[in-house]
Design a protein around this motif. Structure first.
Motif, PDB file in Angstrom:
ATOM      1  N   TYR A  63       0.824  -1.209   0.000  1.00  0.00           N
ATOM      2  CA  TYR A  63       0.000   0.000   0.000  1.00  0.00           C
ATOM      3  C   TYR A  63       0.861   1.263   0.000  1.00  0.00           C
ATOM      4  N   SER A  64       2.009   1.217   0.672  1.00  0.00           N
ATOM      5  CA  SER A  64       2.834   2.425   0.763  1.00  0.00           C
ATOM      6  C   SER A  64       3.389   2.825  -0.596  1.00  0.00           C
ATOM      7  N   ILE A  65       3.832   1.847  -1.396  1.00  0.00           N
ATOM      8  CA  ILE A  65       4.390   2.205  -2.696  1.00  0.00           C
ATOM      9  C   ILE A  65       3.300   2.699  -3.633  1.00  0.00           C
ATOM     10  N   PHE A  66       2.108   2.079  -3.586  1.00  0.00           N
ATOM     11  CA  PHE A  66       1.004   2.541  -4.429  1.00  0.00           C
ATOM     12  C   PHE A  66       0.513   3.909  -3.964  1.00  0.00           C
ATOM     13  N   ALA A  67       0.478   4.128  -2.655  1.00  0.00           N
ATOM     14  CA  ALA A  67       0.030   5.417  -2.128  1.00  0.00           C
ATOM     15  C   ALA A  67       0.975   6.535  -2.552  1.00  0.00           C
ATOM     16  N   THR A  68       2.265   6.219  -2.639  1.00  0.00           N
ATOM     17  CA  THR A  68       3.246   7.223  -3.069  1.00  0.00           C
ATOM     18  C   THR A  68       2.957   7.686  -4.495  1.00  0.00           C
ATOM     19  N   PHE A  69       2.766   6.728  -5.390  1.00  0.00           N
ATOM     20  CA  PHE A  69       2.501   7.084  -6.787  1.00  0.00           C
ATOM     21  C   PHE A  69       1.111   7.701  -6.955  1.00  0.00           C
ATOM     22  N   LEU A  70       0.164   7.275  -6.132  1.00  0.00           N
ATOM     23  CA  LEU A  70      -1.175   7.876  -6.185  1.00  0.00           C
ATOM     24  C   LEU A  70      -1.124   9.338  -5.757  1.00  0.00           C
ATOM     25  N   THR A  71      -0.345   9.613  -4.711  1.00  0.00           N
ATOM     26  CA  THR A  71      -0.185  10.993  -4.253  1.00  0.00           C
ATOM     27  C   THR A  71       0.446  11.856  -5.337  1.00  0.00           C
ATOM     28  N   ALA A  72       1.468  11.297  -6.004  1.00  0.00           N
ATOM     29  CA  ALA A  72       2.102  12.030  -7.105  1.00  0.00           C
ATOM     30  C   ALA A  72       1.107  12.306  -8.226  1.00  0.00           C
ATOM     31  N   ALA A  73       0.254  11.327  -8.521  1.00  0.00           N
ATOM     32  CA  ALA A  73      -0.748  11.510  -9.582  1.00  0.00           C
ATOM     33  C   ALA A  73      -1.757  12.594  -9.213  1.00  0.00           C
ATOM     34  N   ILE A  74      -2.176  12.607  -7.947  1.00  0.00           N
ATOM     35  CA  ILE A  74      -3.119  13.637  -7.487  1.00  0.00           C
ATOM     36  C   ILE A  74      -2.460  15.023  -7.540  1.00  0.00           C
ATOM     37  N   PHE A  75      -1.194  15.078  -7.132  1.00  0.00           N
ATOM     38  CA  PHE A  75      -0.438  16.336  -7.181  1.00  0.00           C
ATOM     39  C   PHE A  75      -0.385  16.847  -8.621  1.00  0.00           C
ATOM     40  N   TYR A  76      -0.127  15.924  -9.562  1.00  0.00           N
ATOM     41  CA  TYR A  76      -0.063  16.309 -10.974  1.00  0.00           C
ATOM     42  C   TYR A  76      -1.414  16.826 -11.453  1.00  0.00           C
ATOM     43  N   ARG A  77      -2.480  16.157 -11.013  1.00  0.00           N
ATOM     44  CA  ARG A  77      -3.815  16.545 -11.459  1.00  0.00           C
ATOM     45  C   ARG A  77      -4.215  17.918 -10.921  1.00  0.00           C
ATOM     46  N   ILE A  78      -3.834  18.219  -9.676  1.00  0.00           N
ATOM     47  CA  ILE A  78      -4.264  19.465  -9.042  1.00  0.00           C
ATOM     48  C   ILE A  78      -3.352  20.633  -9.408  1.00  0.00           C
ATOM     49  N   LYS A  79      -2.030  20.398  -9.392  1.00  0.00           N
ATOM     50  CA  LYS A  79      -1.050  21.457  -9.648  1.00  0.00           C
ATOM     51  C   LYS A  79      -0.065  20.999 -10.715  1.00  0.00           C
ATOM     52  N   LYS A  80      -0.530  20.898 -11.939  1.00  0.00           N
ATOM     53  CA  LYS A  80       0.282  20.356 -13.019  1.00  0.00           C
ATOM     54  C   LYS A  80       1.543  21.181 -13.249  1.00  0.00           C
ATOM     55  N   ASP A  81       1.412  22.520 -13.236  1.00  0.00           N
ATOM     56  CA  ASP A  81       2.570  23.369 -13.515  1.00  0.00           C
ATOM     57  C   ASP A  81       3.648  23.207 -12.455  1.00  0.00           C
ATOM     58  N   ILE A  82       3.244  23.142 -11.175  1.00  0.00           N
ATOM     59  CA  ILE A  82       4.215  22.961 -10.093  1.00  0.00           C
ATOM     60  C   ILE A  82       4.837  21.574 -10.167  1.00  0.00           C
ATOM     61  N   PHE A  83       4.021  20.570 -10.479  1.00  0.00           N
ATOM     62  CA  PHE A  83       4.530  19.198 -10.567  1.00  0.00           C
ATOM     63  C   PHE A  83       5.598  19.090 -11.656  1.00  0.00           C
ATOM     64  N   ILE A  84       5.343  19.685 -12.802  1.00  0.00           N
ATOM     65  CA  ILE A  84       6.313  19.648 -13.898  1.00  0.00           C
ATOM     66  C   ILE A  84       7.588  20.394 -13.511  1.00  0.00           C
ATOM     67  N   ALA A  85       7.429  21.528 -12.804  1.00  0.00           N
ATOM     68  CA  ALA A  85       8.602  22.269 -12.333  1.00  0.00           C
ATOM     69  C   ALA A  85       9.428  21.420 -11.376  1.00  0.00           C
ATOM     70  N   PHE A  86       8.756  20.627 -10.534  1.00  0.00           N
ATOM     71  CA  PHE A  86       9.454  19.723  -9.620  1.00  0.00           C
ATOM     72  C   PHE A  86      10.234  18.671 -10.396  1.00  0.00           C
ATOM     73  N   LEU A  87       9.610  18.103 -11.432  1.00  0.00           N
ATOM     74  CA  LEU A  87      10.285  17.088 -12.228  1.00  0.00           C
ATOM     75  C   LEU A  87      11.534  17.652 -12.902  1.00  0.00           C
ATOM     76  N   LYS A  88      11.431  18.866 -13.398  1.00  0.00           N
ATOM     77  CA  LYS A  88      12.586  19.492 -14.050  1.00  0.00           C
ATOM     78  C   LYS A  88      13.712  19.775 -13.060  1.00  0.00           C
ATOM     79  N   ASN A  89      13.347  19.875 -11.772  1.00  0.00           N
ATOM     80  CA  ASN A  89      14.329  20.199 -10.742  1.00  0.00           C
ATOM     81  C   ASN A  89      14.843  18.947 -10.013  1.00  0.00           C
ATOM     82  N   ILE A  90      14.484  17.764 -10.506  1.00  0.00           N
ATOM     83  CA  ILE A  90      14.778  16.533  -9.781  1.00  0.00           C
ATOM     84  C   ILE A  90      16.262  16.174  -9.809  1.00  0.00           C
ATOM     85  N   ARG A  91      17.030  16.620 -10.824  1.00  0.00           N
ATOM     86  CA  ARG A  91      18.469  16.392 -10.913  1.00  0.00           C
ATOM     87  C   ARG A  91      18.787  14.895 -10.919  1.00  0.00           C
ATOM     88  N   PRO A  92      18.621  14.253 -12.072  1.00  0.00           N
ATOM     89  CA  PRO A  92      18.719  12.792 -12.165  1.00  0.00           C
ATOM     90  C   PRO A  92      20.054  12.218 -11.710  1.00  0.00           C
TER      91      PRO A  92
END
Length: 369
Positions: A63-92
């Motif tokens: 449940y914890s791993i699915f909840a993590t990705f579900l939270t990320a999906a909800i974040f993307y749905r609600i604040k897409k611009d901020i989520f994309i900015a976070f991805l660009k700042n992830i520093r692979p």
């Protein structure tokens, strides 16, 4: 409708897992599900014999791993611009580096700590959760560092979320706190005693970045503190897999090598920030000695680290690979063409990381063989 699907999926997970991993597959019954989920198992050297405990541990991991990705999906749905900015700042590169620290800890536990890794689905899931937690912990420290380094980033990193004003410092700070707490909780799901070490990582990272100490202002002291924090992740992964979760057999000489290597190699990340750090009185090696001499010092430190690894691991077969990798890293940092460095700051970090990663794989194969 989406909420219904989510709840249905989470409720059906035990049956879905049984279909995926049990022998019967589609010919399962309720007894098959109970038998698979409640059966005794060994997760990262943690023998679980009580059926109720088995259910709790297994489903908590799932449940914890699915909840993590579900939270990320909800974040993307609600604040897409901020989520994309976070991805660009992830520093692979830095993210992969932290994942590599987990791999180093597990590898050392298997070689020196009498660790036993049972490759069952839940052990693999636990490692996945651990790596995700470490990346989240690192990103939490990045957020706090970005908040206090905003004036530096205006010069050196103008695309950072705070500089572009896509997010406010207040919200950014709250997200950093939330990610820090989530990382501790996720590690605790895998091993509660290891959660102490991820807290240790957060504490040292805070001292490194944040006032009043803000240790990153002081050369060598800053990288030493950062190196110890990174070593804490290695120790955390080691303690999870080692027999009885003990550090008794941890190879101290290899631990010292890692701390020394991180201390003298980490300034490579400061090359790109010379202008911003200089203006804001952050005295890194490239700021003190200039880019040319700073690159030379960092390259020399990395080369020496490769040489020391041969003796630390007592594996003379690695002498020539170590010298070759060290020479390639040295050339990557100091190589010049037409009075310009062949690799700019960002490409230097990426190239050195790839060389170190390849050398690490060769070293691991040599040690396990």
């Amino acid at each position: 409708f989406v909420t219904y699907i989510i709840f249905f999926f989470f409720s059906a997970l035990p049956s879905l897992l049984t279909i995926m991993f049990a022998d019967a597959h589609f010919a399962i019954t309720s007894a098959s599900v109970a038998g698979f989920i409640a059966s005794p198992t060994n997760i990262l050297n943690n023998p679980i014999t009580n059926p109720l405990n088995a259910i709790l541990v297994k489903m908590t991991l799932v449940y914890s791993i699915f909840a993590t990705f579900l939270t990320a999906a909800i974040f993307y749905r609600i604040k897409k611009d901020i989520f994309i900015a976070f991805l660009k700042n992830i520093r692979p590169i830095q993210s992969l580096f932290h994942i590599g620290l987990v791999g180093i800890g597990i590898g050392l536990a298997l070689i020196f700590g009498d660790g036993v890794f049972m490759p069952n689905p839940f052990s693999l899931l636990a490692i996945g959760i651990l790596t995700v937690a470490v990346v989240i912990a690192w990103y939490s420290t990045v957020i706090f560092n970005d908040i206090v380094d905003i004036e530096i980033d205006k010069i050196s990193n103008p695309t950072r979320p705070l500089v572009t004003r896509i997010i406010s410092a207040r919200v950014y700070n709250h997200i950093g706190i939330a990610l820090g707490i989530i990382s501790v909780i996720m590690v605790a799901f895998v091993s509660y005693h290891a959660a102490i070490l991820i807290i240790f990582y957060h504490a040292l990272s805070y001292l490194y970045s944040m006032p009043p100490l803000r240790l990153k202002r002081f050369p060598l002291i800053a990288t030493l503190v950062a190196a110890i924090a990174l070593f804490g992740i290695v120790i955390m992964a080691y303690s999870i897999v080692a027999r009885e979760h003990s550090l008794h057999n941890f190879p101290v000489h290899i631990g010292l090598l890692l701390i020394v290597a991180y201390t003298i190699s980490l300034p490579i990340k400061d090359i790109k920030d010379i202008a911003g750090d200089k203006k804001n009185h952050i005295y890194t090696l490239p700021v003190i000695f200039g880019e040319k001499v700073g690159r030379l010092l960092i390259a020399s430190g990395i080369f020496i680290s490769f040489g020391l690894s041969v003796f630390a691991f007592n594996d003379l077969a690695m002498l020539w690979p170590a010298l070759l990798a060290g020479a390639l890293c040295f050339w990557t940092l100091v190589g010049v063409r037409d009075k310009k460095f062949i690799f700019n700051a960002h490409n230097s970090v990426a190239t050195v990381f790839v060389i170190v990663a390849l050398y690490g794989v060769i070293l691991a194969v040599s040690l396990f063989s």
